[in-house]
Motif scaffolding. Sequence first.
Motif, mmCIF file in Angstrom:
data_model
loop_
_atom_site.group_PDB
_atom_site.id
_atom_site.type_symbol
_atom_site.label_atom_id
_atom_site.label_comp_id
_atom_site.label_asym_id
_atom_site.label_seq_id
_atom_site.Cartn_x
_atom_site.Cartn_y
_atom_site.Cartn_z
ATOM 1 N N LEU A 234 39.003 45.313 37.130
ATOM 2 C CA LEU A 234 40.459 45.290 37.037
ATOM 3 C C LEU A 234 41.002 44.694 38.334
ATOM 4 N N THR A 235 41.390 43.425 38.237
ATOM 5 C CA THR A 235 41.845 42.675 39.405
ATOM 6 C C THR A 235 43.313 42.306 39.245
ATOM 7 N N VAL B 21 34.729 41.490 42.662
ATOM 8 C CA VAL B 21 34.860 42.574 41.683
ATOM 9 C C VAL B 21 34.410 42.104 40.303
ATOM 10 N N ARG B 22 34.846 40.901 39.919
ATOM 11 C CA ARG B 22 34.402 40.359 38.623
ATOM 12 C C ARG B 22 32.900 40.084 38.631
ATOM 13 N N GLY B 23 32.382 39.629 39.772
ATOM 14 C CA GLY B 23 30.952 39.366 39.871
ATOM 15 C C GLY B 23 30.118 40.623 39.680
ATOM 16 N N ILE B 24 30.574 41.739 40.226
ATOM 17 C CA ILE B 24 29.870 43.016 40.049
ATOM 18 C C ILE B 24 29.872 43.411 38.577
ATOM 19 N N GLY C 167 34.953 51.829 36.293
ATOM 20 C CA GLY C 167 35.941 50.827 36.665
ATOM 21 C C GLY C 167 35.722 50.316 38.074
ATOM 22 N N ILE C 168 35.962 49.025 38.268
ATOM 23 C CA ILE C 168 35.904 48.414 39.592
ATOM 24 C C ILE C 168 37.282 47.841 39.874
ATOM 25 N N LEU C 169 37.951 48.345 40.911
ATOM 26 C CA LEU C 169 39.317 47.956 41.249
ATOM 27 C C LEU C 169 39.326 47.122 42.517
ATOM 28 N N SER C 170 40.138 46.070 42.542
ATOM 29 C CA SER C 170 40.340 45.304 43.767
ATOM 30 C C SER C 170 41.610 45.800 44.448
ATOM 31 N N SER D 55 41.549 41.391 31.575
ATOM 32 C CA SER D 55 42.535 40.422 32.068
ATOM 33 C C SER D 55 43.956 40.927 31.925
ATOM 34 N N GLU D 56 44.160 41.972 31.146
ATOM 35 C CA GLU D 56 45.503 42.479 30.872
ATOM 36 C C GLU D 56 45.961 43.544 31.867
#
Length: 507
Positions: A163-164, A139-142, A127-130, A496-497
């Motif tokens: 997850l942004t 984050v989405r780019g990664i 997971g990548i969290l902002s 997105s959720e």
Amino acid sequence: MLTRTSLTIRLHPNDDVVIARQQLLRGTLLAEESVTVAGLVPPGHKVATRAIRTGEAVRRYDQIIGFASRDIAPGEHVHLNNLAMGAFERDYAFGADAKPTRHVDPPATFMGIVRADGRVATRNYIGILSTVNCSATVVRGIADHFSRGALAAFPNVDGVVALTHGSGCGMDTRGEGMQVLQRTLGGYARHANFAGVLIVGLGCEANQISALLGAQGLQEGTLLRTFSIQDTGGTAKTIARGVEIVSEMLPAANVAKRAPVPASHIVVGLQCGGSDGYSGITANPALGAAVDLLVRHGGTAILSETPEIYGAEHLLTRRAVSRDVGEKLIARIKWWEDYTARERGEMNNNPSPGNKAGGLTTILEKSLGAVAKGGTTNLVDVYQYAEAVTAKGFVYMDTPGYDPVSATGQVAGGANMIVFTTGRGSAYGCAPSPSLKLSTNTALWTRQEEDIDLNCGEIADGTASIAELGERLFRLMLETASGQKSKSERHGYGQSEFVPWYLGAVM
């Protein structure tokens, strides 16, 4: 089990209404009720079975769902035109219906992923969290880098998800909103379904990485990494650095293997969205039957959406294992009454327009159907939003009724699966936890089968019982926990959720 021939469904001998199983036309004789329909009644809507005077309580499930706003004749359609909210006393009777739970020994098993610290996962993501909206794009780019075949060499990794969210700054650093956001991010960072987590910030935001780690007791290591855009030197460099860090995590994540584990490791979040008049008759009771089975096998189920249990909370307090647990639930109800009053709203702003089109008139009626998702076992604890759920059995978490916000809190609390009932239709997922969707009626199943995992409309059709659907759902939950993909996972839902509950002023 219902018969296939009856035109309506009676839920309790004391009810003042029955539910249409199909569209009823004026003049239709309801033989079982000795009533003639007085006008068009859509499927899932209510028909009066007796004369009801203005101001009288109207009952469904042998519970009050509202009060007649004018005289209602037998055979009339009962809905917004003649049924309204009203105040009445609820008997909380703390613990009156609590009873011992008979556990199954040995419990059922599923193929879970056992982490090094003993936690059990149903999925294996990175997971990548902002920390803040400002770092959402990088984050989405990664994550996007790993959606183009970069995981082919890592077959045991289910994916890399971004997850942004829309907050993290312009807020009180010591306020309730920041506490809730940090609790949510902390819960995701610790979630068993993540083999590794990368947290990315901008650098100057209110939700500082160091403050987040400190507040949540998180420590950086090989599989929990952090950095910020400003320290790294810009967007492209940040994405490249993030890709490098995730690539370093992948070999360790890929080591994960599935093994048989007890069903006690399943923690399911219960959701309903796009509810209709059948929700409290078919899908919600079927989910409740599956929850009873899960609890008997040692697992945990989290009921939530406080605005959608309003008016039915007394059914839960009766099942509380102690008065203290029951009082914790009532404290959250009172918080919501105060919250909606402050915001110049009211609890009956729910149901939504779609709920009303499906036959639900007041929040009282909707809530009585919604609590059926929780089955019949004891209420063992009550949690605030995104708090870590540590109890086994049936528990409650305070969340809004908005499904993405509610499920986000449940997953932050440890839910490794979501089960979501719908009568109007839903397209929803919840990474990193798989989400199963249940239809309340067969017409919806036929129309939107590509998004629905189980049709509970069979109960209203008279071809299956609540117990049969509950058993079928419990088996589906075990299969899904073992790695079988849900419909929403096949369509790629889930990133997105992620919607943490935003509280407080934007400054």
